[in-house]
Design a protein around this motif. Structure first.
Motif, PDB file in Angstrom:
ATOM      1  N   PRO A  90       0.830  -1.198   0.000  1.00  0.00           N
ATOM      2  CA  PRO A  90       0.000   0.000   0.000  1.00  0.00           C
ATOM      3  C   PRO A  90       0.871   1.257   0.000  1.00  0.00           C
ATOM      4  O   PRO A  90       1.913   1.303   0.654  1.00  0.00           O
ATOM      5  N   SER A  91       0.459   2.237  -0.781  1.00  0.00           N
ATOM      6  CA  SER A  91       1.160   3.515  -0.833  1.00  0.00           C
ATOM      7  C   SER A  91       0.101   4.599  -0.994  1.00  0.00           C
ATOM      8  O   SER A  91      -0.418   4.802  -2.097  1.00  0.00           O
ATOM      9  N   GLY A  92      -0.225   5.253   0.114  1.00  0.00           N
ATOM     10  CA  GLY A  92      -1.315   6.232   0.077  1.00  0.00           C
ATOM     11  C   GLY A  92      -2.621   5.518  -0.223  1.00  0.00           C
ATOM     12  O   GLY A  92      -2.946   4.512   0.383  1.00  0.00           O
ATOM     13  N   ARG A  93      -3.343   6.022  -1.219  1.00  0.00           N
ATOM     14  CA  ARG A  93      -4.609   5.374  -1.569  1.00  0.00           C
ATOM     15  C   ARG A  93      -4.453   4.319  -2.652  1.00  0.00           C
ATOM     16  O   ARG A  93      -5.429   3.756  -3.128  1.00  0.00           O
ATOM     17  N   TYR A  94      -3.226   4.047  -3.059  1.00  0.00           N
ATOM     18  CA  TYR A  94      -2.962   3.057  -4.103  1.00  0.00           C
ATOM     19  C   TYR A  94      -2.364   1.796  -3.500  1.00  0.00           C
ATOM     20  O   TYR A  94      -1.774   1.818  -2.423  1.00  0.00           O
ATOM     21  N   ARG A  95      -2.502   0.717  -4.236  1.00  0.00           N
ATOM     22  CA  ARG A  95      -1.872  -0.550  -3.876  1.00  0.00           C
ATOM     23  C   ARG A  95      -1.024  -0.979  -5.058  1.00  0.00           C
ATOM     24  O   ARG A  95      -1.499  -1.027  -6.188  1.00  0.00           O
ATOM     25  N   TYR A  96       0.224  -1.280  -4.774  1.00  0.00           N
ATOM     26  CA  TYR A  96       1.153  -1.732  -5.814  1.00  0.00           C
ATOM     27  C   TYR A  96       1.438  -3.210  -5.602  1.00  0.00           C
ATOM     28  O   TYR A  96       1.591  -3.664  -4.465  1.00  0.00           O
ATOM     29  N   TYR A  97       1.515  -3.922  -6.710  1.00  0.00           N
ATOM     30  CA  TYR A  97       1.786  -5.353  -6.660  1.00  0.00           C
ATOM     31  C   TYR A  97       3.167  -5.628  -7.219  1.00  0.00           C
ATOM     32  O   TYR A  97       3.571  -5.048  -8.217  1.00  0.00           O
ATOM     33  N   HIS A  98       3.875  -6.525  -6.533  1.00  0.00           N
ATOM     34  CA  HIS A  98       5.234  -6.926  -6.900  1.00  0.00           C
ATOM     35  C   HIS A  98       5.235  -8.431  -7.140  1.00  0.00           C
ATOM     36  O   HIS A  98       4.616  -9.178  -6.381  1.00  0.00           O
ATOM     37  N   LEU A  99       5.968  -8.855  -8.133  1.00  0.00           N
ATOM     38  CA  LEU A  99       6.133 -10.280  -8.412  1.00  0.00           C
ATOM     39  C   LEU A  99       6.973 -10.926  -7.326  1.00  0.00           C
ATOM     40  O   LEU A  99       7.999 -10.385  -6.916  1.00  0.00           O
ATOM     41  N   GLN A 100       6.529 -12.077  -6.843  1.00  0.00           N
ATOM     42  CA  GLN A 100       7.267 -12.899  -5.891  1.00  0.00           C
ATOM     43  C   GLN A 100       7.495 -14.236  -6.592  1.00  0.00           C
ATOM     44  O   GLN A 100       6.680 -15.145  -6.480  1.00  0.00           O
ATOM     45  N   ALA A 101       8.583 -14.348  -7.318  1.00  0.00           N
ATOM     46  CA  ALA A 101       8.781 -15.491  -8.207  1.00  0.00           C
ATOM     47  C   ALA A 101       9.270 -16.762  -7.517  1.00  0.00           C
ATOM     48  O   ALA A 101       9.324 -17.817  -8.149  1.00  0.00           O
TER      49      ALA A 101
END
Length: 104
Positions: free
Chosen positions: A59-70
Protein backbone atom coordinates in the motif's frame (compact mmCIF):
# COMPACT_ATOMS: atom_id res chain seq x y z
CA UNK A 1 -1.93 -24.83 3.88
CA UNK A 2 -0.25 -23.35 0.77
CA UNK A 3 -2.35 -22.73 -2.31
CA UNK A 4 -1.69 -25.02 -5.27
CA UNK A 5 0.50 -22.97 -7.62
CA UNK A 6 -0.49 -25.10 -10.61
CA UNK A 7 -4.17 -24.42 -10.00
CA UNK A 8 -3.50 -20.70 -9.64
CA UNK A 9 -1.48 -20.61 -12.87
CA UNK A 10 -4.20 -22.49 -14.77
CA UNK A 11 -6.10 -19.21 -15.15
CA UNK A 12 -4.95 -17.11 -18.16
CA UNK A 13 -5.79 -13.81 -16.45
CA UNK A 14 -3.51 -14.67 -13.54
CA UNK A 15 -0.71 -15.72 -15.88
CA UNK A 16 -1.01 -12.42 -17.75
CA UNK A 17 -0.93 -10.49 -14.47
CA UNK A 18 2.29 -12.27 -13.50
CA UNK A 19 3.78 -11.58 -16.93
CA UNK A 20 3.04 -7.88 -16.60
CA UNK A 21 4.66 -7.76 -13.16
CA UNK A 22 7.95 -9.06 -14.58
CA UNK A 23 8.53 -5.49 -15.78
CA UNK A 24 8.21 -4.15 -12.24
CA UNK A 25 5.56 -3.18 -9.69
CA UNK A 26 2.21 -1.93 -10.94
CA UNK A 27 -0.81 -0.41 -9.30
CA UNK A 28 -4.16 -2.16 -9.18
CA UNK A 29 -5.52 0.41 -11.63
CA UNK A 30 -2.72 -0.18 -14.13
CA UNK A 31 -3.24 -3.92 -13.95
CA UNK A 32 -7.03 -3.63 -14.25
CA UNK A 33 -6.60 -1.42 -17.34
CA UNK A 34 -5.00 -4.33 -19.18
CA UNK A 35 -8.23 -6.36 -19.15
CA UNK A 36 -11.80 -6.05 -20.24
CA UNK A 37 -12.75 -7.24 -16.78
CA UNK A 38 -14.01 -4.97 -14.05
CA UNK A 39 -11.58 -3.81 -11.40
CA UNK A 40 -13.23 -6.00 -8.72
CA UNK A 41 -12.63 -9.12 -10.85
CA UNK A 42 -8.97 -8.21 -11.35
CA UNK A 43 -8.66 -7.54 -7.61
CA UNK A 44 -10.00 -11.05 -6.94
CA UNK A 45 -7.34 -12.55 -9.23
CA UNK A 46 -4.68 -10.50 -7.46
CA UNK A 47 -5.95 -11.77 -4.10
CA UNK A 48 -5.57 -15.36 -5.33
CA UNK A 49 -2.03 -14.61 -6.51
CA UNK A 50 -1.24 -12.98 -3.16
CA UNK A 51 -2.63 -15.95 -1.21
CA UNK A 52 -0.48 -18.28 -3.35
CA UNK A 53 2.60 -16.21 -2.51
CA UNK A 54 3.16 -15.21 -6.15
CA UNK A 55 2.71 -11.47 -5.59
CA UNK A 56 2.99 -9.13 -2.67
CA UNK A 57 0.90 -6.05 -2.12
CA UNK A 58 2.40 -2.74 -1.05
CA UNK A 59 0.00 0.00 0.00
CA UNK A 60 1.16 3.52 -0.83
CA UNK A 61 -1.31 6.23 0.08
CA UNK A 62 -4.61 5.37 -1.57
CA UNK A 63 -2.96 3.06 -4.10
CA UNK A 64 -1.87 -0.55 -3.88
CA UNK A 65 1.15 -1.73 -5.81
CA UNK A 66 1.79 -5.35 -6.66
CA UNK A 67 5.23 -6.93 -6.90
CA UNK A 68 6.13 -10.28 -8.41
CA UNK A 69 7.27 -12.90 -5.89
CA UNK A 70 8.78 -15.49 -8.21
CA UNK A 71 10.14 -17.89 -5.57
CA UNK A 72 6.99 -20.05 -5.62
CA UNK A 73 7.45 -20.51 -9.38
CA UNK A 74 10.47 -22.69 -8.57
CA UNK A 75 7.97 -25.45 -7.75
CA UNK A 76 6.69 -25.27 -11.32
CA UNK A 77 10.21 -25.20 -12.72
CA UNK A 78 11.20 -28.26 -10.70
CA UNK A 79 8.17 -30.15 -11.97
CA UNK A 80 8.83 -29.16 -15.60
CA UNK A 81 12.56 -29.93 -15.50
CA UNK A 82 12.24 -33.67 -16.34
CA UNK A 83 10.30 -32.73 -19.49
CA UNK A 84 12.85 -30.24 -20.84
CA UNK A 85 14.72 -32.85 -22.88
CA UNK A 86 11.60 -33.28 -25.05
CA UNK A 87 11.64 -29.58 -25.92
CA UNK A 88 15.39 -29.60 -26.45
CA UNK A 89 15.12 -32.52 -28.88
CA UNK A 90 12.44 -30.73 -30.88
CA UNK A 91 14.33 -27.44 -30.92
CA UNK A 92 17.51 -29.24 -32.00
CA UNK A 93 15.57 -30.96 -34.81
CA UNK A 94 14.11 -27.62 -35.90
CA UNK A 95 17.56 -26.02 -35.86
CA UNK A 96 18.95 -28.86 -37.99
CA UNK A 97 16.08 -28.46 -40.47
CA UNK A 98 16.59 -24.72 -40.71
CA UNK A 99 20.32 -25.22 -41.23
CA UNK A 100 19.58 -27.67 -44.05
CA UNK A 101 17.18 -25.20 -45.67
CA UNK A 102 19.75 -22.41 -45.43
CA UNK A 103 22.36 -24.61 -47.12
CA UNK A 104 20.15 -25.30 -50.15
Amino acid sequence: MPTDVFGVLANPVRRRLLESLREGPRSTGELAGMFELGRPAVSEHLAVLRTAGLVREEPSGRYRYYHLQAARLAEVSEWLHPFEHYWKQRLDALSDLLDEEADT
